[in-house]
Design a protein around this motif. Structure first.
Motif, short mmCIF file in Angstrom:
data_model
loop_
_atom_site.label_atom_id
_atom_site.label_comp_id
_atom_site.label_asym_id
_atom_site.label_seq_id
_atom_site.Cartn_x
_atom_site.Cartn_y
_atom_site.Cartn_z
N ALA A 84 -13.30 19.41 6.88
CA ALA A 84 -12.73 19.65 5.67
C ALA A 84 -11.91 20.92 5.48
CB ALA A 84 -14.04 19.88 4.66
N ALA A 85 -12.38 22.00 6.31
CA ALA A 85 -11.48 23.11 6.27
C ALA A 85 -10.10 23.14 7.39
CB ALA A 85 -12.33 24.32 6.59
N ASN A 86 -10.07 22.02 7.98
CA ASN A 86 -9.08 22.10 9.24
C ASN A 86 -9.07 23.19 9.86
OD1 ASN A 86 -7.14 20.52 10.90
ND2 ASN A 86 -5.53 21.30 9.43
N ALA A 87 -10.32 23.52 10.69
CA ALA A 87 -10.41 24.98 11.28
C ALA A 87 -11.32 24.74 12.28
CB ALA A 87 -11.04 25.91 10.16
N ASP A 124 -11.51 30.03 -0.93
CA ASP A 124 -11.31 29.18 -2.20
C ASP A 124 -12.09 27.79 -1.55
OD1 ASP A 124 -10.36 31.27 -3.65
OD2 ASP A 124 -8.57 30.49 -3.68
N VAL A 125 -11.75 27.51 -0.46
CA VAL A 125 -12.07 26.04 -0.13
C VAL A 125 -13.28 25.74 0.86
CG1 VAL A 125 -11.24 23.91 0.82
CG2 VAL A 125 -9.47 25.30 -0.54
N ALA A 126 -12.93 26.68 1.75
CA ALA A 126 -14.02 26.56 3.01
C ALA A 126 -15.33 27.34 2.54
CB ALA A 126 -13.47 27.16 4.32
N ARG A 127 -15.20 28.31 2.06
CA ARG A 127 -16.24 29.20 1.94
C ARG A 127 -17.59 28.52 1.01
NH1 ARG A 127 -18.06 32.89 -2.42
NH2 ARG A 127 -16.33 32.36 -3.70
#
Length: 268
Positions: A113-116, A249-252
């Motif tokens: 989801a986070a591309n990380a 905003d997105v990954a947290r």
């Protein structure tokens, strides 16, 4: 894959005035800790430099560890490599961490989801040690994997660990960090105190360019239960593909939700 290396970390922290502390054992373990990614074969002088010990002492330690099977001497290079006993011990230790297998689907979901890169870590003296790692589809990612060590004080993963460990352990860690680098300690202490408050207020700790200038990361600490120590899960990426705002905003929210599902997962 981005070539980002781990930094050197303090290896020993045993108080010399503690009569229960076995210095010889600590030195032997410090020798084994010298080996890792990029340091698979080492000569006595390499180990002596890394541990800050006399070569004569290192020579006795490597001889003993070789006799016990924790090291093996490679005659062609005149250097040592980890032996079968060390590998077996490490495999048994990781095998006992069933939380890795339970956490893996959640780590993988956040990474996608986070591309990380998303990693599960435990404390290793004054470092954090990766025990699992999942990566998103990004072409560029952090060069970290199972067994990698990163800073306890400067990384998001380490800060999240400190945020959820007991007050007693946190105090002891602060004392060790201060003794290791008195000049850097005031700034480190400020950052760690801020991280503890950050974890309480927004649910995660951050490290935007503080561990490595090209890396942004967030992390959440938790207690898996089952007698295991606290752990933490990070989510990070090179700043060239992921900025701090995206992580917050997105990954947290996704990371916090994933970690909540792992709190106490191993039971009491």
């Amino acid at each position: 894959m981005a070539e980002l290396t781990t930094e050197a970390e303090p290896e020993e922290g045993g108080p010399k005035e503690d009569r229960h502390f076995v210095t010889a054992l600590a030195r032997g373990l410090a020798v084994l800790a010298c080996f890792g990614r990029g340091r698979r074969m080492l000569a006595n002088h390499d180990i002596a430099e890394a541990c800050g010990l006399p070569r004569s002492t290192v020579s006795r330690l490597t001889y003993t560890l070789t006799k016990l099977g924790y090291l093996q001497f490679v005659e062609e290079s005149g250097k040592y490599a980890l032996g079968a006993q060390t590998i077996a011990l490490g495999s048994m230790a990781l095998g006992g961490l069933d939380v890795r297998h339970i956490a893996r689907p959640a780590l993988r979901a956040v990474a996608q989801a986070a591309n990380a890169s998303v990693g599960l870590g435990v404390r290793d003296r004054l470092s954090m040690r990766y025990v699992d790692c999942q990566r998103g589809p990004a072409a560029i990612s952090l060069n970290l994997d199972i067994g990698s060590r990163i800073s306890l004080a400067r990384s998001a993963m380490g800060r999240a660990y400190i945020a959820v460990c007991s007050d007693r352990e946190r105090t002891a860690l602060y004392e060790e960090l201060k003794a290791y680098d008195p000049l850097a300690w005031p700034a480190l202490r400020t950052g760690l105190d801020r991280a503890v408050e950050e974890h309480r207020e927004i649910g995660c700790c951050t490290s935007f360019g503080e561990w490595q200038t090209t890396v942004s990361a967030i992390a959440v600490g938790f207690h898996p239960g089952g007698g295991l120590p606290p752990m933490s899960i990070n989510c990070g990426a090179p700043t060239v593909i992921t900025d701090a705002r995206f992580l917050m905003d997105v990954a947290r929210p996704k990371l916090i939700e994933a970690v909540r599902g792992l709190e106490g997962v191993m039971g009491t």
